[in-house]
Design a protein around this motif. Structure first.
Motif, PDB file in Angstrom:
ATOM      1  N   ALA A 176      17.483   7.064  11.868  1.00 53.23           N
ATOM      2  CA  ALA A 176      16.806   8.141  11.144  1.00 53.23           C
ATOM      3  C   ALA A 176      17.800   9.218  10.719  1.00 53.23           C
ATOM      4  CB  ALA A 176      15.693   8.740  11.999  1.00 53.23           C
ATOM      5  N   ALA A 177      18.774   9.526  11.571  1.00 57.52           N
ATOM      6  CA  ALA A 177      19.791  10.530  11.234  1.00 57.52           C
ATOM      7  C   ALA A 177      20.623  10.069  10.051  1.00 57.52           C
ATOM      8  CB  ALA A 177      20.680  10.814  12.443  1.00 57.52           C
ATOM      9  N   VAL A 178      20.915   8.782   9.998  1.00 56.88           N
ATOM     10  CA  VAL A 178      21.686   8.235   8.872  1.00 56.88           C
ATOM     11  C   VAL A 178      20.864   8.322   7.589  1.00 56.88           C
ATOM     12  CG1 VAL A 178      22.913   6.222   7.976  1.00 56.88           C
ATOM     13  CG2 VAL A 178      22.924   6.685  10.438  1.00 56.88           C
ATOM     14  N   VAL A 179      19.607   7.924   7.673  1.00 60.97           N
ATOM     15  CA  VAL A 179      18.730   7.979   6.494  1.00 60.97           C
ATOM     16  C   VAL A 179      18.620   9.409   5.986  1.00 60.97           C
ATOM     17  CG1 VAL A 179      16.367   7.634   5.657  1.00 60.97           C
ATOM     18  CG2 VAL A 179      17.433   5.903   7.120  1.00 60.97           C
ATOM     19  N   ARG A 180      18.414  10.358   6.901  1.00 63.97           N
ATOM     20  CA  ARG A 180      18.304  11.765   6.482  1.00 63.97           C
ATOM     21  C   ARG A 180      19.606  12.270   5.855  1.00 63.97           C
ATOM     22  NH1 ARG A 180      15.145  12.262  11.321  1.00 63.97           N
ATOM     23  NH2 ARG A 180      13.021  12.749  10.736  1.00 63.97           N
ATOM     24  N   ALA A 181      20.743  11.874   6.420  1.00 59.56           N
ATOM     25  CA  ALA A 181      22.037  12.328   5.897  1.00 59.56           C
ATOM     26  C   ALA A 181      22.290  11.805   4.492  1.00 59.56           C
ATOM     27  CB  ALA A 181      23.157  11.894   6.835  1.00 59.56           C
ATOM     28  N   ILE A 182      21.827  10.605   4.209  1.00 55.64           N
ATOM     29  CA  ILE A 182      22.101   9.987   2.911  1.00 55.64           C
ATOM     30  C   ILE A 182      20.963  10.189   1.913  1.00 55.64           C
ATOM     31  CG2 ILE A 182      22.586   7.802   1.721  1.00 55.64           C
ATOM     32  CD1 ILE A 182      24.902   8.820   3.494  1.00 55.64           C
ATOM     33  N   ASP A 183      19.738   9.903   2.326  1.00 55.78           N
ATOM     34  CA  ASP A 183      18.587   9.938   1.403  1.00 55.78           C
ATOM     35  C   ASP A 183      17.692  11.161   1.562  1.00 55.78           C
ATOM     36  OD1 ASP A 183      19.316   7.550   0.234  1.00 55.78           O
ATOM     37  OD2 ASP A 183      17.833   6.331   1.309  1.00 55.78           O
ATOM     38  N   GLY A 184      17.958  11.994   2.560  1.00 52.64           N
ATOM     39  CA  GLY A 184      17.090  13.138   2.803  1.00 52.64           C
ATOM     40  C   GLY A 184      15.828  12.712   3.544  1.00 52.64           C
ATOM     41  N   ASP A 185      14.813  13.558   3.489  1.00 51.03           N
ATOM     42  CA  ASP A 185      13.566  13.323   4.227  1.00 51.03           C
ATOM     43  C   ASP A 185      12.487  12.617   3.408  1.00 51.03           C
ATOM     44  OD1 ASP A 185      13.970  14.142   6.809  1.00 51.03           O
ATOM     45  OD2 ASP A 185      13.408  16.227   6.430  1.00 51.03           O
ATOM     46  N   LYS A 186      12.795  12.229   2.195  1.00 55.51           N
ATOM     47  CA  LYS A 186      11.763  11.671   1.317  1.00 55.51           C
ATOM     48  C   LYS A 186      11.027  10.484   1.952  1.00 55.51           C
ATOM     49  CE  LYS A 186      10.910   9.909  -3.289  1.00 55.51           C
ATOM     50  NZ  LYS A 186      11.460   9.470  -4.553  1.00 55.51           N
ATOM     51  N   LEU A 187      11.742   9.612   2.630  1.00 53.89           N
ATOM     52  CA  LEU A 187      11.109   8.453   3.267  1.00 53.89           C
ATOM     53  C   LEU A 187      10.101   8.894   4.320  1.00 53.89           C
ATOM     54  CD1 LEU A 187      10.977   5.347   3.721  1.00 53.89           C
ATOM     55  CD2 LEU A 187      12.787   5.647   5.406  1.00 53.89           C
ATOM     56  N   PHE A 188      10.363  10.006   4.982  1.00 55.81           N
ATOM     57  CA  PHE A 188       9.530  10.463   6.084  1.00 55.81           C
ATOM     58  C   PHE A 188       8.417  11.421   5.654  1.00 55.81           C
ATOM     59  CE2 PHE A 188      13.878   9.902   7.976  1.00 55.81           C
ATOM     60  CZ  PHE A 188      13.629   8.640   8.476  1.00 55.81           C
ATOM     61  N   SER A 189       8.518  11.945   4.449  1.00 58.88           N
ATOM     62  CA  SER A 189       7.513  12.925   4.047  1.00 58.88           C
ATOM     63  C   SER A 189       7.019  12.754   2.614  1.00 58.88           C
ATOM     64  CB  SER A 189       8.072  14.341   4.216  1.00 58.88           C
ATOM     65  OG  SER A 189       9.213  14.516   3.392  1.00 58.88           O
ATOM     66  N   GLY A 190       7.655  11.910   1.834  1.00 59.24           N
ATOM     67  CA  GLY A 190       7.296  11.768   0.434  1.00 59.24           C
ATOM     68  C   GLY A 190       6.031  10.958   0.198  1.00 59.24           C
ATOM     69  N   CYS A 191       5.506  11.102  -0.972  1.00 62.76           N
ATOM     70  CA  CYS A 191       4.321  10.368  -1.412  1.00 62.76           C
ATOM     71  C   CYS A 191       4.701   8.921  -1.718  1.00 62.76           C
ATOM     72  CB  CYS A 191       3.751  11.039  -2.664  1.00 62.76           C
ATOM     73  SG  CYS A 191       2.416  10.119  -3.456  1.00 62.76           S
ATOM     74  N   GLY A 192       3.848   8.001  -1.335  1.00 64.79           N
ATOM     75  CA  GLY A 192       4.091   6.582  -1.598  1.00 64.79           C
ATOM     76  C   GLY A 192       4.114   6.244  -3.079  1.00 64.79           C
ATOM     77  N   LEU A 193       3.462   7.057  -3.889  1.00 61.79           N
ATOM     78  CA  LEU A 193       3.456   6.843  -5.340  1.00 61.79           C
ATOM     79  C   LEU A 193       4.399   7.787  -6.065  1.00 61.79           C
ATOM     80  CD1 LEU A 193      -0.385   6.337  -5.966  1.00 61.79           C
ATOM     81  CD2 LEU A 193       1.397   4.601  -5.702  1.00 61.79           C
ATOM     82  N   GLY A 194       5.098   8.619  -5.294  1.00 62.92           N
ATOM     83  CA  GLY A 194       6.066   9.539  -5.888  1.00 62.92           C
ATOM     84  C   GLY A 194       5.449  10.770  -6.534  1.00 62.92           C
ATOM     85  N   LEU A 195       4.205  11.063  -6.230  1.00 61.77           N
ATOM     86  CA  LEU A 195       3.558  12.236  -6.816  1.00 61.77           C
ATOM     87  C   LEU A 195       4.048  13.507  -6.115  1.00 61.77           C
ATOM     88  CD1 LEU A 195      -0.095  10.856  -7.094  1.00 61.77           C
ATOM     89  CD2 LEU A 195       1.671  10.942  -8.871  1.00 61.77           C
ATOM     90  N   PRO A 196       4.402  14.523  -6.872  1.00 56.63           N
ATOM     91  CA  PRO A 196       4.989  15.723  -6.269  1.00 56.63           C
ATOM     92  C   PRO A 196       4.013  16.579  -5.462  1.00 56.63           C
ATOM     93  CG  PRO A 196       4.759  16.019  -8.635  1.00 56.63           C
ATOM     94  CD  PRO A 196       4.383  14.595  -8.332  1.00 56.63           C
ATOM     95  N   ASN A 197       2.733  16.532  -5.765  1.00 54.36           N
ATOM     96  CA  ASN A 197       1.770  17.406  -5.100  1.00 54.36           C
ATOM     97  C   ASN A 197       0.849  16.666  -4.137  1.00 54.36           C
ATOM     98  OD1 ASN A 197       2.704  19.707  -6.496  1.00 54.36           O
ATOM     99  ND2 ASN A 197       1.527  19.099  -8.286  1.00 54.36           N
ATOM    100  N   CYS A 198       1.211  15.485  -3.720  1.00 52.60           N
ATOM    101  CA  CYS A 198       0.388  14.722  -2.789  1.00 52.60           C
ATOM    102  C   CYS A 198       0.414  15.404  -1.423  1.00 52.60           C
ATOM    103  CB  CYS A 198       0.921  13.290  -2.683  1.00 52.60           C
ATOM    104  SG  CYS A 198      -0.020  12.254  -1.547  1.00 52.60           S
TER     105      CYS A 198
END
Length: 142
Positions: free
Chosen positions: A75-97
């Motif tokens: 998880a630390a590697v993912v956060r360092a490279i890709d940020g938190d999007k995998l852990f908090s982002g919308c599955g459809l990529g919608l900004p206001n989900c």
């Protein structure tokens, strides 16, 4: 699921950890060959990982990259490279989900996302050394 950069970062860290466990430092060309990654792209990733403290490097004739701490979570590697999007982002990529403004797959994706986060948080670089050494898992396509 991960960006290509993150995939290479994880594979590189796993390979370097295996070599570090055996007392070796490795150069980026050897790492690139071992994990089947393009050298220039991997060199930038390794620099970034070093800058962020997930990887160590030493210069000189006996230099190279090494992992000093095997307890780095994936998880630390993912956060360092890709940020938190995998852990908090919308599955459809919608900004206001959100809970109050859910997308069509919000609840199901939230559950999957939580499971992925738990798995990555509880898995460390060091956890995989024995599996790699035993040949039960590999870092490069056969």
């Amino acid at each position: 699921m991960f960006s290509k950069t993150c995939e290479y970062a994880i594979r590189a860290l796993l390979y370097i950890a295996q070599q570090s466990d055996a007392g070796h430092k490795v150069g980026f060309r050897q790492i690139a060959q071992a994990i089947d990654a393009p050298e220039p792209f991997l060199a930038k990733i390794l620099q970034d990982l070093t800058r962020k403290g997930l990887l160590q490097s030493a210069k000189g004739p006996n230099g190279g990259f090494f992992v000093a701490a095997m307890d780095i979570s994936l998880a630390a590697v993912v956060r360092a490279i890709d940020g938190d999007k995998l852990f908090s982002g919308c599955g459809l990529g919608l900004p206001n989900c959100s809970e109050s403004n859910p997308c069509p797959i919000h609840q199901q994706f939230k559950s999957v996302r939580t499971q992925i986060q738990k798995m990555l948080q509880s898995s460390t670089i060091g956890d995989f050394n024995d599996l790699i050494a035993q040949g039960l898992v590999r870092l490069k396509s056969a």
